[in-house]
Design an enzyme around this catalytic site. Structure first.
Site, PDB file in Angstrom:
ATOM      1  N   SER A 162     -27.271  -4.615  24.484  1.00 11.24           N
ATOM      2  CA  SER A 162     -27.145  -5.877  23.700  1.00 11.24           C
ATOM      3  C   SER A 162     -25.832  -6.522  23.753  1.00 11.24           C
ATOM      4  CB  SER A 162     -27.252  -5.423  21.971  1.00 11.24           C
ATOM      5  OG  SER A 162     -26.805  -6.481  21.451  1.00 11.24           O
ATOM      6  N   TYR A 187     -22.156   0.402  16.432  1.00 11.40           N
ATOM      7  CA  TYR A 187     -23.231  -0.090  17.391  1.00 11.40           C
ATOM      8  C   TYR A 187     -22.624  -0.660  18.578  1.00 11.40           C
ATOM      9  CZ  TYR A 187     -27.067  -3.426  18.354  1.00 11.40           C
ATOM     10  OH  TYR A 187     -28.024  -4.103  19.070  1.00 11.40           O
TER      11      TYR A 187
END
Length: 317
Positions: A162, A187
């Site tokens: 991502s 994350y």
């Protein structure tokens, strides 16, 4: 030098941000091809499964909720469902042992499953859950099923990262956030790990004809946001107060799944590997952080991951 073995620049694939997974597969016949898609019954994974099946592939969907997968995927042909909890290394081992016992080769692996912005959660021996699920579980999975991947001849392994990798490099001093938890840094670290994993796997796997890629799928509203409050997404400008998408750059799930399907199947990537992709093309270098392409960090992460999981298909024998 970077961890990628292919120049990190666009190859003018002919596709773009609005291309769908079905469109990148137009003209590609996957009849007889087996693909493993982790989390292939929800969000981008579901659209990936649908697109691959539509092109003739047989798809092995592995995830934590096999009953939910059966409910969602019940109308699709050529789909197998198996239980796999990436946060539980015993579950990963059971899945891998069962698959290897089938004797089948595995030419396509899409490491799609993941969690995002989760509240502080510990799994296994106290590991931070996002790093454990998004990276360590997939690391252990690929290393355990490596004989089937290598046997396929020309296999590809796709690691769904991502743009969130911009939030954090690998925190070598504290990868499990013992010193204070930040959900976005956690994350980001996990997504950086996904890029580094693909880069180093590509280097290790080339001798067996296996190539690996990582990617940013784009901004998409899917169940990945389940840990986020509506007010938080409103603050970011993603949605309005009713939860309707506001960001014009957001993709549909069909568009969001396209880059991972492209990375797994595109003939334009034959002979290439290790690159970070975006919008159905190799991304330009400025779209990926240098630390995510650093070969020293990639090798170091591989060693750390092997130490933590106890699995390394490439260990000296």
């Amino acid at each position: 030098m970077t961890a990628t073995t292919t120049p990190q620049r666009k190859i003018d694939s002919g596709f773009g941000a609005r291309t769908t997974a079905a469109e990148v597969l137009r003209g590609i016949d996957l009849t007889g091809t087996l693909a493993l898609v982790t989390g292939g019954y929800s969000g981008l994974g579901l659209e990936t499964t649908r697109a691959l099946v539509g092109a003739g592939a047989r798809v092995l969907v592995a995830g934590r909720r096999p009953e939910e997968a059966r409910r969602v995927l019940g109308g699709l042909d050529r789909v197998e469902i198996a239980e796999l909890d990436l946060a539980d290394l015993d579950s990963v081992a059971r899945f891998a042992d069962t698959f290897l016992a089938s004797g089948r080769a595995l030419p396509l692996v899409i490491n799609n499953a993941g969690i995002m912005a989760a509240p502080e959660t510990r799994v296994g021996p106290g590991w931070e859950a996002q790093f454990a699920t998004n990276h360590l579980g997939h690391f252990a999975l690929v290393n355990r099923i490596w004989p089937a991947i290598a046997r396929a001849g020309g296999a590809r392994v796709v690691s769904v990262s991502s743009v969130g990798h911009h939030h954090s490099p690998i925190r070598w001093h504290d990868p499990h956030f013992a010193e204070g938890y930040d959900k976005w840094k956690a994350y980001g670290q996990a997504k950086t790990a996904n890029v580094l994993f693909a880069g180093w796997l590509d280097r290790l796997g080339r001798a067996s004809g296996v190539r690996a890629f990582s990617l940013h799928p784009g901004g998409i509203l899917t169940p990945l946001q389940r840990h986020m409050e509506l007010a938080e997404m409103v603050e970011y400008g993603w949605v309005d107060a009713e939860g309707n998408a506001l960001n014009p750059d957001f993709k549909s799930p069909e568009q969001g799944a396209a880059t991972q399907v492209w990375a797994a199947t595109s003939p334009a990537l034959d002979g290439l590997g290790g690159a970070y992709c975006e919008d159905c093309d190799i991304a330009d270098a400025e779209q990926v952080r240098e630390y995510a392409l650093d070969p020293e960090q990639a090798e170091r992460l591989w060693s750390l991951s092997a130490e933590l999981t106890g699995v390394n298909a490439f260990a000296a024998r």
